[in-house]
Scaffold this motif. Structure first.
Motif, PDB file in Angstrom:
ATOM      1  N   THR A   1     -12.513   1.809  -5.970  1.00 33.97           N
ATOM      2  CA  THR A   1     -12.838   0.709  -6.873  1.00 33.97           C
ATOM      3  C   THR A   1     -13.550  -0.383  -6.087  1.00 33.97           C
ATOM      4  O   THR A   1     -13.171  -0.681  -4.953  1.00 33.97           O
TER       5      THR A   1
ATOM      6  N   VAL B   1      -5.526   0.431   1.605  1.00 32.20           N
ATOM      7  CA  VAL B   1      -5.360  -0.776   0.788  1.00 32.20           C
ATOM      8  C   VAL B   1      -5.639  -2.006   1.640  1.00 32.20           C
ATOM      9  O   VAL B   1      -5.007  -2.195   2.690  1.00 32.20           O
TER      10      VAL B   1
ATOM     11  N   LYS C   1      -2.716   0.372   5.715  1.00 33.77           N
ATOM     12  CA  LYS C   1      -2.900  -1.028   5.321  1.00 33.77           C
ATOM     13  C   LYS C   1      -3.528  -1.809   6.470  1.00 33.77           C
ATOM     14  O   LYS C   1      -2.821  -2.389   7.309  1.00 33.77           O
TER      15      LYS C   1
ATOM     16  N   GLY D   1      -4.125   6.735   1.123  1.00 34.31           N
ATOM     17  CA  GLY D   1      -4.615   5.515   0.506  1.00 34.31           C
ATOM     18  C   GLY D   1      -4.944   4.468   1.546  1.00 34.31           C
ATOM     19  O   GLY D   1      -4.229   4.309   2.539  1.00 34.31           O
TER      20      GLY D   1
ATOM     21  N   SER E   1      -9.093   1.024  -2.065  1.00 38.30           N
ATOM     22  CA  SER E   1      -8.934  -0.135  -2.951  1.00 38.30           C
ATOM     23  C   SER E   1     -10.171  -1.014  -2.944  1.00 38.30           C
ATOM     24  O   SER E   1     -11.034  -0.916  -2.062  1.00 38.30           O
TER      25      SER E   1
ATOM     26  N   HIS F   1     -12.276   0.211   5.201  1.00 39.59           N
ATOM     27  CA  HIS F   1     -12.210   1.609   4.758  1.00 39.59           C
ATOM     28  C   HIS F   1     -13.078   2.504   5.645  1.00 39.59           C
ATOM     29  O   HIS F   1     -12.759   3.675   5.848  1.00 39.59           O
TER      30      HIS F   1
ATOM     31  N   ASN G   1      -7.984  -1.675 -12.601  1.00 40.86           N
ATOM     32  CA  ASN G   1      -7.394  -0.672 -11.706  1.00 40.86           C
ATOM     33  C   ASN G   1      -8.037  -0.797 -10.332  1.00 40.86           C
ATOM     34  O   ASN G   1      -9.079  -0.204 -10.063  1.00 40.86           O
ATOM     35  N   ASN G   2      -7.405  -1.547  -9.449  1.00 39.98           N
ATOM     36  CA  ASN G   2      -7.993  -1.833  -8.142  1.00 39.98           C
ATOM     37  C   ASN G   2      -7.607  -0.816  -7.071  1.00 39.98           C
ATOM     38  O   ASN G   2      -8.050  -0.924  -5.934  1.00 39.98           O
ATOM     39  N   PHE G   3      -6.796   0.150  -7.427  1.00 42.61           N
ATOM     40  CA  PHE G   3      -6.381   1.191  -6.470  1.00 42.61           C
ATOM     41  C   PHE G   3      -6.124   2.474  -7.258  1.00 42.61           C
ATOM     42  O   PHE G   3      -4.996   2.778  -7.634  1.00 42.61           O
TER      43      PHE G   3
ATOM     44  N   GLY H   1     -11.782  -3.679 -10.474  1.00 35.31           N
ATOM     45  CA  GLY H   1     -10.514  -4.270 -10.103  1.00 35.31           C
ATOM     46  C   GLY H   1      -9.861  -5.063 -11.215  1.00 35.31           C
ATOM     47  O   GLY H   1      -8.670  -5.404 -11.117  1.00 35.31           O
TER      48      GLY H   1
ATOM     49  N   TYR I   1       0.043  -0.933  -5.588  1.00 34.89           N
ATOM     50  CA  TYR I   1      -0.649  -0.539  -4.359  1.00 34.89           C
ATOM     51  C   TYR I   1       0.200   0.384  -3.490  1.00 34.89           C
ATOM     52  O   TYR I   1      -0.009   0.454  -2.278  1.00 34.89           O
TER      53      TYR I   1
ATOM     54  N   THR J   1      -1.779  -4.734  -9.747  1.00 36.84           N
ATOM     55  CA  THR J   1      -1.980  -3.309  -9.459  1.00 36.84           C
ATOM     56  C   THR J   1      -0.829  -2.798  -8.604  1.00 36.84           C
ATOM     57  O   THR J   1      -0.286  -3.520  -7.771  1.00 36.84           O
TER      58      THR J   1
END
Length: 319
Positions: A60, A236, A274, A234, A31, A40, A216-218, A213, A263, A261
């Motif tokens: 993104t 996030v 997360k 994913g 994300s 990340h 489309n942030n994810f 973002g 998520y 979005t």
């Protein structure tokens, strides 16, 4: 004879099982989230250390920067070193490094002593209103340094990077998301992270692009459509924004420009990581190591569910 047939059937069965495991593909989706997106890197580090394959990446904004660096061949440690460096500080301040000052500051060759130009219309021009807070020159030069060689090496086709890659920008002329699949890698990533008013927009294929973002942030949907993976992991680091505050311009800008979005990732499709980075501000890069660690810890927490879904392993040395 029977033994020969049995052994042959056993070999065929083992090969089918092996091929089935090898055929399974894993996509990593990152994300946006400004400084929070450094988490990340910790997620990738944890996946590598636990032999989890990363066959595709989509991201993104900050997720595009981290994902693009990894797709181009940078290791998690190399990324950590970069975000701890003085060179990265120039991205945030816009200040040109001393060794390059001459090229940006020197006057063009001109024999004139005095040259005064004045246009009454220019005094009231809309161009007097700045499009960005942070000067783009040092950042653009850094993106050229990082991504020009990988762009050329992959033939400007993001499927040919070390890890096939997609990133999302916003085509503000047509009011829709723009998916970068080819072209100059640095420009694609630069467009994806150009948060309104902080960073200057850029043009791709004649269209003005800003932060992905906004639409489309994810980009789980992008990964599914382009790569058709068996499993999606994913990462996030943000959520949909709360009510803006009249005393916080950042919260106002986020509310204006960023659409809500989804998520989530269905349990049948993959696993959502997360990291706990909600306390961070958009551009608070003052503690990169602790942000990375947050991502690492969050990924380790979800490692067993991840491994339960993935049938094959890839060691860091193989990567």
């Amino acid at each position: 004879m029977r033994n020969t047939i049995r052994n042959t059937l056993l070999i065929i069965l083992l090969n089918l099982i092996l091929l089935q495991g090898m055929a399974q593909k894993v996509a990593l989706v990152l994300s946006g989230g400004g400084a929070k997106g450094l988490a990340h890197i910790g997620v990738i580090k944890a996946l590598e250390e636990n032999n989890v394959p990363i066959d595709f990446i989509a991201g993104t904004s900050m997720g595009a920067i981290v994902g693009g660096m990894y797709a181009a061949g940078m290791s998690p440690q190399q990324m950590i070193d970069h975000f701890n460096s003085e060179a990265f500080d120039t991205w945030l301040t816009g200040e040109i490094e001393d060794e390059y000052q001459f090229f940006y500051k020197r006057e063009a060759d001109d024999a004139e002593w005095v040259n005064v130009k004045f246009d009454v219309d220019s005094v009231f021009s809309a161009q007097l209103v700045p499009t960005n807070i942070i000067s783009p020159y040092q950042m653009d030069f850094a993106f050229l340094q990082f991504f020009a060689q990988p762009s050329a090496a992959c033939g400007y086709d993001f499927n040919n990077l070390m890890v096939p890659f997609r990133c999302v920008a916003s085509n503000i002329e047509e009011n829709k998301a723009y998916i970068s699949r080819s072209g100059d890698l640095g420009s694609a990533i630069r467009a994806s992270m150009s948060f309104p008013f902080y960073f200057k927009p850029i043009e791709i294929n004649g269209k003005v692009m800003m932060d992905g973002g906004m639409y489309n942030n994810f980009p789980v949907d992008v990964a599914l459509e382009d790569f058709n993976p068996d499993v999606v992991i994913g990462s996030v680091v943000v959520g949909n924004y709360d009510k803006p505050s009249t005393d916080d311009m950042i919260s106002i800008l986020q509310t204006i420009f960023m659409t809500n979005t989804d998520y989530s990732i269905p349990d049948s499709l993959g696993v959502l990581v997360k990291p706990n980075v909600r306390f961070l501000e958009l551009l608070d890069f003052s503690t990169p190591n602790s942000i990375v660690d947050s991502g690492y810890v969050a990924a380790i927490r979800e490692m067993q569910p991840i491994k339960d879904k993935i049938e094959r392993e890839v060691t860091p040395s193989e990567v």
